[in-house]
Enzyme design. Structure first.
Site, PDB file in Angstrom:
ATOM      1  N   HIS A   1      38.593  25.231  33.692  1.00 11.87           N
ATOM      2  CA  HIS A   1      39.941  25.673  32.617  1.00 11.87           C
ATOM      3  C   HIS A   1      40.598  26.277  33.660  1.00 11.87           C
ATOM      4  O   HIS A   1      41.388  27.178  32.794  1.00 11.87           O
ATOM      5  CB  HIS A   1      38.702  26.369  31.261  1.00 11.87           C
ATOM      6  CG  HIS A   1      39.406  27.621  30.480  1.00 11.87           C
ATOM      7  ND1 HIS A   1      40.041  26.776  29.985  1.00 11.87           N
ATOM      8  CD2 HIS A   1      39.270  29.052  30.789  1.00 11.87           C
ATOM      9  CE1 HIS A   1      40.942  28.235  29.255  1.00 11.87           C
ATOM     10  NE2 HIS A   1      40.419  29.107  29.262  1.00 11.87           N
TER      11      HIS A   1
ATOM     12  N   GLU B   1      35.285  38.998  23.061  1.00 13.27           N
ATOM     13  CA  GLU B   1      34.862  37.299  23.682  1.00 13.27           C
ATOM     14  C   GLU B   1      33.442  37.560  24.017  1.00 13.27           C
ATOM     15  O   GLU B   1      33.308  38.530  24.689  1.00 13.27           O
ATOM     16  CB  GLU B   1      36.115  36.606  24.411  1.00 13.27           C
ATOM     17  CG  GLU B   1      37.303  36.579  23.245  1.00 13.27           C
ATOM     18  CD  GLU B   1      38.601  35.672  24.384  1.00 13.27           C
ATOM     19  OE1 GLU B   1      38.468  35.983  25.527  1.00 13.27           O
ATOM     20  OE2 GLU B   1      39.539  35.858  23.699  1.00 13.27           O
TER      21      GLU B   1
ATOM     22  N   ARG C   1      35.360  34.880  36.474  1.00 11.72           N
ATOM     23  CA  ARG C   1      36.034  36.018  35.169  1.00 11.72           C
ATOM     24  C   ARG C   1      35.564  35.735  34.067  1.00 11.72           C
ATOM     25  O   ARG C   1      35.012  35.207  33.020  1.00 11.72           O
ATOM     26  CB  ARG C   1      37.091  34.870  35.388  1.00 11.72           C
ATOM     27  CG  ARG C   1      38.025  35.397  34.610  1.00 11.72           C
ATOM     28  CD  ARG C   1      39.282  34.679  34.108  1.00 11.72           C
ATOM     29  NE  ARG C   1      39.578  33.600  33.384  1.00 11.72           N
ATOM     30  CZ  ARG C   1      39.888  33.306  32.076  1.00 11.72           C
ATOM     31  NH1 ARG C   1      40.107  34.062  32.314  1.00 11.72           N
ATOM     32  NH2 ARG C   1      39.735  32.391  31.686  1.00 11.72           N
TER      33      ARG C   1
ATOM     34  N   HIS D   1      35.664  25.227  30.707  1.00 10.79           N
ATOM     35  CA  HIS D   1      35.370  26.441  29.272  1.00 10.79           C
ATOM     36  C   HIS D   1      34.873  26.025  28.685  1.00 10.79           C
ATOM     37  O   HIS D   1      34.659  24.677  28.618  1.00 10.79           O
ATOM     38  CB  HIS D   1      37.118  26.294  28.667  1.00 10.79           C
ATOM     39  CG  HIS D   1      37.124  27.536  27.618  1.00 10.79           C
ATOM     40  ND1 HIS D   1      36.490  27.282  26.561  1.00 10.79           N
ATOM     41  CD2 HIS D   1      37.436  28.837  28.047  1.00 10.79           C
ATOM     42  CE1 HIS D   1      36.603  28.508  25.573  1.00 10.79           C
ATOM     43  NE2 HIS D   1      37.700  28.979  25.949  1.00 10.79           N
TER      44      HIS D   1
ATOM     45  N   ARG E   1      30.588  33.189  30.080  1.00 11.02           N
ATOM     46  CA  ARG E   1      31.480  31.109  29.893  1.00 11.02           C
ATOM     47  C   ARG E   1      30.668  30.313  30.851  1.00 11.02           C
ATOM     48  O   ARG E   1      30.049  29.444  30.597  1.00 11.02           O
ATOM     49  CB  ARG E   1      32.803  31.150  30.636  1.00 11.02           C
ATOM     50  CG  ARG E   1      33.486  31.792  29.240  1.00 11.02           C
ATOM     51  CD  ARG E   1      34.942  31.049  29.541  1.00 11.02           C
ATOM     52  NE  ARG E   1      35.770  31.710  28.697  1.00 11.02           N
ATOM     53  CZ  ARG E   1      37.152  31.844  29.015  1.00 11.02           C
ATOM     54  NH1 ARG E   1      37.150  31.631  29.800  1.00 11.02           N
ATOM     55  NH2 ARG E   1      37.681  32.521  28.030  1.00 11.02           N
TER      56      ARG E   1
END
Ligand code: SIN
Length: 552
Positions: free
Chosen positions: A350, A115, A385, A243, A289
């Protein structure tokens, strides 16, 4: 009514259930959850859980990736502790029955996904239904355990807090201690006193503060709001993670398209089919992100389009259907065949990277009160994060909290269960117009979306502060004037968390990680390399919601 237990756990996601299974070795455990036990963010998690599980990876790489994503605000000792605990906690999950995918021709090894922001393949997954797999396995174990009592439809309203005056102090010098919680039984409508020796907030995040979110309906910031009202320190609430890829379709409100889709080659394109991520970040579609969400926001604002697209149709159709069965089927049910066409996506709220401040053991500044999972701010995530670090944080800190309690079990089990006052309804009456709740609910979420979104400005933050003021005052009065209903309790919580997010965003005068503010576009490592802490004991910060009379 009054009830008592040794451990009161609020929430049935991965952190609450993991802690419950361990705490039951020490004493009686009661878990309360406000709806059905599967109504958790864990259950919706798609991507997986990050840990160092292959010889091509190392603790140092995972630590570096986490620190880089966190934009200078991660606590390195916490990051190291979490990363180094990862493999053991994954093995524990496997031992309790979680089936992570293994490699097709090598079933002795896990099939690891990739990811954004990760420099190696390290995401243990159960295709795109990882959270559901973990939740089911944990619930199954909990159901088998006679020392754990799980109550659905029980909504915690506020914490029971006592002063230590009169109570023999332990080794700490804390002023307050948590004695349990007031809990609304949705069926009877009664508010019960749940007295507990240890109370653990695991109620998830606060995505519902925003109009568009990938979160389930339960994510109303209950843990953060209860803790703040009780005097706990909350921190870094300006770091709301959006997100980048939530399905954009009029018939669905919160369906996530996992970052793993980009990990397997999916690319972001605009309405004309042009890739755009390289323009913004050398890591392209697998940038962290914060960078991807900001790029999409900029593209959408420039083009005026309602969404961008995520395209994985160049990959083999058989692979797509096998690797992403849930995403494939769900999109198909909305008329989108992801093996043939790009998926319309938009960013949505998110994950809350901030939360109730805890130490390395999940302890808050209130004695006998712990916070775990998305409710907590442990120092792992910093300003942004890293994908799939949240399930990891949840299981690692559930274990840390258990170790802390086990270490102190004699003290904990001999803690007196104090009498506490019954919930007082005062002169409250029935609310007969539900629109009084729903209108405020809607207004707060719209204001937060439009004014406190991906890119902020001081002007908009000040405007939202002003516009929130009468709403907050009204919510405070409703809380005093009407019998509590679940909707009113949740409204009060999202209202407070919204207010705290705005206050935190105004305090941080720099752009860092997820907090991008046009007036302070640079990162300021001289003045702002620290957490943004809010606490009721700080009298310089007032709350329209909690202290309305100071403003009348
Ligand atoms: C995803 O599958 O993209 C979500 C994973 C996460 O939020 O860490």
């Amino acid at each position: 009514m009054a009830f008592s237990t040794d451990f009161l756990i609020i929430g049935t996601g991965i952190s609450g259930l993991s802690f419950a299974l361990k705490a039951a070795k020490i004493g009686r455990v009661t878990i309360v959850t406000k709806k059905a036990k599967v109504d958790t963010a864990t259950n919706l998690a798609q991507g997986g859980i990050a840990a160092v599980l292959s010889k091509d990876d190392s603790y140092d790489l995972h630590i570096q990736d986490t620190l880089r994503s966190g934009a200078g605000l991660c606590k390195e000792e916490i990051v190291r502790m979490v990363v180094e605990n990862g493999p053991d906690r994954i093995r524990e999950l496997i031992n309790i029955g979680v089936h992570f995918m293994t490699r097709e021709h090598d079933p002795a090894h896990l099939d690891l996904g990739k990811e954004g922001g990760h420099s190696a393949r390290r995401i243990a997954h159960a295709l795109d239904l990882t959270g559901r797999e973990i939740e089911n396995a944990l619930l199954h174990k909990v159901a088998e355990n006679p020392d754990i009592h799980l109550l659905e439809n029980h909504l915690a309203v506020d914490l029971l807090i006592g002063s230590k005056a009169g109570v023999k102090p332990s080794t700490s010098n804390l002023d307050d201690l948590c004695l349990g919680a007031y809990v609304l039984d949705r069926e009877s409508g009664q508010i019960d006193n749940w007295r507990a020796r240890v109370t653990v907030l695991c109620s998830g995040g606060c995505g519902k503060v925003y109009l568009y979110t990938t979160n389930p309906d339960i994510a109303t910031g209950d843990g953060i709001a209860m803790a703040y009202r009780a005097g706990a320190r909350v921190g870094n609430l300006e770091f709301v993670q959006f997100h980048p890829t939530c399905l954009y379709h009029p018939l669905t409100k919160n369906f996530l398209i996992s970052e793993a889709v980009r990990g397997e080659g999916g690319r972001l394109i605009d309405a004309k089919g042009v890739h755009f991520m390289e323009k913004y970040d050398s890591r392209g579609d697998l940038a962290t992100r914060d960078a991807v969400a900001r790029a999409i926001d900029t593209e959408m604002k420039a083009s005026g389009d309602d969404c961008v697209y995520l395209d994985i149709s160049h990959k083999d159709a058989g692979f797509i259907k096998k690797r992403f069965p849930n995403i494939y089927q769900t999109c198909l049910s909305y008329g989108i065949d992801i093996t043939k066409q790009p998926i319309p996506v938009v960013p949505a709220a998110h994950y809350m990277c901030g939360g109730v401040m805890t130490d390395m053991w999940g302890r808050t500044n209130i004695e006998n009160l712990f916070a775990l999972g998305e409710t907590a701010c442990t120092g792992l995530h910093g300003g942004n994060r890293l994908a799939s670090n949240s399930l990891l944080e949840a299981v690692v800190f559930a274990n840390q909290a258990y170790l802390a309690c086990d270490n102190e079990k004699d003290r904990i089990l001999s803690t007196a269960l104090h009498e506490s006052p019954e919930w007082s309804t005062g002169k409250a009456r029935m609310i007969n117009e539900k629109v009084l709740i729903s209108h405020n609910w809607d207004q707060i979420r719209r204001l937060m979306w439009n004014y406190v979104g991906i890119v902020r400005s001081v002007n908009r933050l000040n405007l939202v502060k002003k516009r929130l003021e009468p709403i907050l005052r009204e919510v405070a009065h409703h809380f005093r004037d009407y019998f509590l209903t679940p909707d009113l309790v949740e409204l009060r919580n999202i209202a407070l968390v919204a207010e705290l997010i705005v206050q935190s965003s105004l305090l941080r005068k720099e752009s860092r990680g997820l907090h991008a503010i046009v007036d302070y576009p640079e990162q300021d490592n001289v003045n702002w390399l620290h957490d943004t802490i809010l606490s009721r004991s700080d009298k310089t910060i007032k709350s329209y919601l909690l202290d309305p009379d100071e403003y009348e």
